[in-house]
Design an enzyme around this catalytic site. Structure first.
Site, PDB file in Angstrom:
ATOM      1  N   GLU A   1      39.159  14.817  26.558  1.00 34.91           N
ATOM      2  CA  GLU A   1      40.829  15.018  26.294  1.00 34.91           C
ATOM      3  C   GLU A   1      41.101  16.674  26.136  1.00 34.91           C
ATOM      4  O   GLU A   1      41.822  16.708  25.178  1.00 34.91           O
ATOM      5  CB  GLU A   1      41.318  14.279  24.924  1.00 34.91           C
ATOM      6  CG  GLU A   1      40.853  12.645  24.725  1.00 34.91           C
ATOM      7  CD  GLU A   1      41.492  12.150  23.501  1.00 34.91           C
ATOM      8  OE1 GLU A   1      42.178  11.001  23.640  1.00 34.91           O
ATOM      9  OE2 GLU A   1      41.009  12.673  22.528  1.00 34.91           O
ATOM     10  N   VAL A   2      40.912  17.076  26.978  1.00 42.07           N
ATOM     11  CA  VAL A   2      41.218  18.645  27.054  1.00 42.07           C
ATOM     12  C   VAL A   2      42.493  18.573  27.589  1.00 42.07           C
ATOM     13  O   VAL A   2      42.764  18.334  28.758  1.00 42.07           O
ATOM     14  CB  VAL A   2      40.204  19.537  27.639  1.00 42.07           C
ATOM     15  CG1 VAL A   2      40.448  20.934  27.748  1.00 42.07           C
ATOM     16  CG2 VAL A   2      38.522  19.415  27.464  1.00 42.07           C
TER      17      VAL A   2
END
Lengths: 550, 550
Positions: free
Chosen positions: A345-346
């Site tokens: 989840e960058v």
């Protein structure tokens, strides 16, 4: 009956009930308690043979006799299990236990006498400081018969599993006020080597006491990896000796919400004694807001968007120097040689907003390709930890984004559509772990352990070579909605369903489907197991509906 | 901004987020802890005025000075609240408390000095054995200013609510290590007289200790009715002295899972001291399987269907004789003059299958009309309890099925489509209670208290005369999935949202909609209130997501 049979072939269970209810007008009575098994083992052993013949057990007379090797790990385990057997049964049963009654049973043909001496035979040497590892041998054998009463294992880890199964075989017979144990042969080994529970201690700080209780419960379910998702955006409770500012500034409270070095050591040691690996996760480059409070300059400064800071800043060399120092400390604190590096989840919008990042990407020739920038970061980090002798585990995005990974890096699958990802990653030769279908924060109402139980790590199209790359999986307890007050009852007994899927080979490798007989049998064993955990001070919630345990 | 404003007018919150996320590409940062209020009161008082000026409180010096009437109910409450104020704040705050620091604040313009003496002025006599009742006066006034420090109430029940609010006004100031209290004026009274919590002790037996804890928590939320759904199909834990077989045979365990007369008395007394009515429910004619285990012949024997027994058998005169004797005992055990008779979910298939019932219905001239048979039963039962001086409350089916009810019988609305039922029942002149939207066993994920908070008992079309018939409502904890291990964390703080809707008049009678400012303010107060409950040993779960409380 014939109609029902036809329907059963084509519908799954919930649809069948709905159909029966709506179309056939079948009356649904009240949800009554499920009859628990007596001495049912969870997770189900690979091979069990039992007869109706039984022994009684009087804990005060029960002795473990060491007939093979031993070491302090085993010595302590024997004391622990002796106490469990003595203390975790209803007091009115033990109170009423008397020799007089026993003499009566001797007349009954199924009674084989009192089990007073149990041989504990460890085949290989064990050392006081042995450490549990991936692929450790956890197999064991139990023989409880008129002629032989023995637990046998090759390694101390297998013996720990044997003791757990043995303790579960003992049940209370209310009518005669006795503890009993049927004549039993078990030949057992785990289906997968990596059977984990992830605990997030960042969204809520979980005091050490509840982590130790979690480790107890894991050992009662033969889970062997405590995946410690120790820090995240919300807080940084890990006290680093090289960078104390990380928790001084990043924890919810610099004293009251911090795992001190002593705490971490205690947790690792407590786990080790139970054959549980403590695999820590320091998730980067995203999920790192709390890091930025203690160490300035490591996060990307966002420009013109609502967030002030974004992921770690790959354009700043100091970031990697910091990470190298930090992971140097981590590699010394945690004996476990696998480390989870996160990588999930960058968010790219902050990177996108920052001109320095844009410039840096130009020098790398990856203008506009933020997945490539993430790959750049992760690759450098993997190199850093690999040099320190650590093997990386990463969340699936790292693989999805095309980071070149060596075949020793484990890909941890957590998103929906896992069959596809499991197939792709194993096709690419990567070892994989599955968590997608075992998120404990997803609540599915009454009996939702059945959803966990239907999920199978082999449930993807792929060759048997690919399936060999499945190392196991983990149930995940993300703690947004969980603090110390509801942690234990949220995890247990739901994680027991995952534990059984990871230990027991009850399904066909090519068609891993749980049939209703297996589901029903698990429901009965889980009913007993939940009560068993309650009696061992694990505050598990009801497994399947109305029940009674005391 | 303008677009967002437009959208907000037409969409509910979840849809808005989805829209913002999908279409506008708005980035969602991590879910961070909500900043709690300091001294925020839950449920919100009707009128509060506060200033920035503050007092400090040193519990060891704090005295309550009785300036009006008193009785043991008040005397004991003063001790209880003094202990709460002393013991439920973080120990490091109290440890560091010193006179030296206080002298410093005297120089600050907002500091009004230490609050050492609080006047407690009860206007009307109270008696040691007073009993809380429907429509008791619970209003009170709090004045904490430089010139006046007084709690004032007409009745002891109002004074209990005053003490609760006062205790909530006190907060910890971490920086100066003090307990503080702002200059405050509160003028408060409940919106509805009946503010309840239903607890089902049949699906799971809930030990007395956890019921007492529930009563504590209810008092912290100004809930005033403990609706004890004491028995059901699954088990009969109430020990009847006239019919001991009911629990001997019908409880999960005849000793370990029974409320003995002493237990019941203790619970009633504990509740009374906190201004909480104990309103028991004995649900008939359905939900009575467990009754049939102890008393033979009272349930309908089913013929040719899978269930062995159905609802109580109205064709057998002995049934009503039994009920008359049984409710005679109940009317003596419970001082509360309202009794819940149930009447919900009566399945007709068993009645339909039994030839005796068919014959009996012919004699009543209601052949084939099973709702009429149910009405026959309920009407007879209502007559039985009315003679004994009890006022009946029934679940909505009884009204829906057209039973002729007097206008003193309360209709308890629990099904979906409650706006319609509330309208119909009040139009027919019946007093009503609402529970439809406050089922604590329905889990809605993170922040699901917001669903409870959006629900309003006035949210139905109807005249103001109809709305006056709304007596309040209840949050319901059906216990299929709840045992002692997860009861407290499942109920709290979610039931606090219901408690506030029932106490606080924050909505317009004709358009009872919660706006986002009210929702946000509740979120902040609930954050503090959850931590406050935790410190008072109520193991509430996180209210809205990540948080920290110690």
């Amino acid at each position: 009956m014939y109609i029902l049979f036809l329907i059963r072939r084509t519908m799954d269970i919930p649809k069948l009930f709905l159909f029966a209810f709506l179309v056939l007008g079948i009356s649904c009575g009240p949800l009554l308690p499920i009859e628990p098994t007596k001495g049912g083992v969870v997770p189900l052993p690979q091979n069990v043979r039992q007869t109706e013949e039984f022994f009684t057990v009087n804990p005060s007379l029960l002795q473990f006799k060491i007939t093979g090797f031993t070491c302090s790990i085993l010595d302590e385990a024997l004391i622990r299990y002796w106490k469990l057997i003595s203390n975790s049964h209803s007091s009115h049963i033990l109170r009423r236990f008397s020799h007089r009654l026993e003499t009566l049973w001797t007349e009954r043909s199924l009674y084989l006498g009192r089990l007073d001496v149990l041989n504990v035979h460890l085949d290989e040497k064990c050392k006081d400081d042995d450490i549990p590892k991936l692929f450790m041998n956890e197999s064991y054998r139990i023989e409880i018969s008129a002629t032989n009463k023995t637990l046998r294992a090759t390694t101390v880890w297998g013996m720990l599993r044997a003791l757990e199964s043995f303790s579960q075989l003992i049940y209370e017979d209310e009518q005669t006020a006795t503890l009993r144990l049927n004549s039993t042969h078990i030949d057992d080994y785990p289906r997968f080597p990596h059977r984990g529970l992830l605990l997030d201690t960042s969204r809520h700080f979980i005091p050490v006491k509840y982590i130790l209780k979690t480790l107890d419960a894991m050992s009662y379910n033969k889970l062997n990896v405590f995946h410690w998702h120790i820090v995240d955006d919300q807080s940084f409770p890990f006290k680093s000796e090289s960078y104390p500012a990380l928790s001084d500034k990043g924890a919810y409270h610099p004293v009251e919400a911090v795992y001190q070095p002593d705490d971490v050591e205690q947790i690792i040691e407590y786990a080790r004694k139970r054959g549980i690996r403590v695999m820590v996760e320091f998730d980067t480059p995203g999920h790192t807001l709390s890091w930025g409070r203690g160490i300035s300059g490591i996060l990307t400064k966002c420009v013109g968007i609502s967030d002030e800071y974004g992921p770690m800043d790959p354009s700043v060399p100091k970031v990697f120097q910091f990470l190298s120092n930090f992971f140097e400390e981590i590699s010394k604190v945690f004996p476990e040689r696998y480390i989870h590096l996160g990588g999930d989840e960058v968010p790219f919008d902050c990177w996108q907003s920052n001109p320095n990042i844009t410039k840096f990407m130009q020098t790398l020739n990856i203008t506009g390709d933020y997945a490539a920038l993430e790959s750049y970061f992760i690759k450098k980090l993997i190199d850093i930890v690999t040099i320190k002798g650590l093997n990386p585990i990463v969340w699936e995005e790292v693989f999805d984004n095309g980071v070149k990974l060596s075949n020793s890096t484990i890909v941890h699958v957590w998103k929906d559509g896992y069959t596809n990802t499991m197939n792709k990653a194993t096709k690419a030769g990567k070892p994989v772990l599955l968590s997608s279908c075992w998120y404990l924060d997803h609540l599915g109402g009454l009996k939702d352990w059945q959803n966990f139980y239907k999920c199978d790590p082999y449930d993807f199209p792929g060759t048997s070579a690919q399936k060999k790359l499945v190392l196991g999986g983990e149930a995940c307890m993300w703690s947004e909605a969980v603090n110390k007050n509801n942690l234990i009852s949220r995890v247990w007994p739901r994680a027991s369903a995952t534990a059984e899927k990871l230990w027991s080979s009850i399904t066909d490798i090519d068609e891993p489907v749980v049939d209703s007989t297996q589901m029903d049998y698990m429901a009965k064993r889980l009913e007993e197991h939940t009560c068993r955990m309650n009696k061992r001070n694990i505050e598990a919630e009801p497994a399947s509906g109305p029940s009674f345990c005391y």
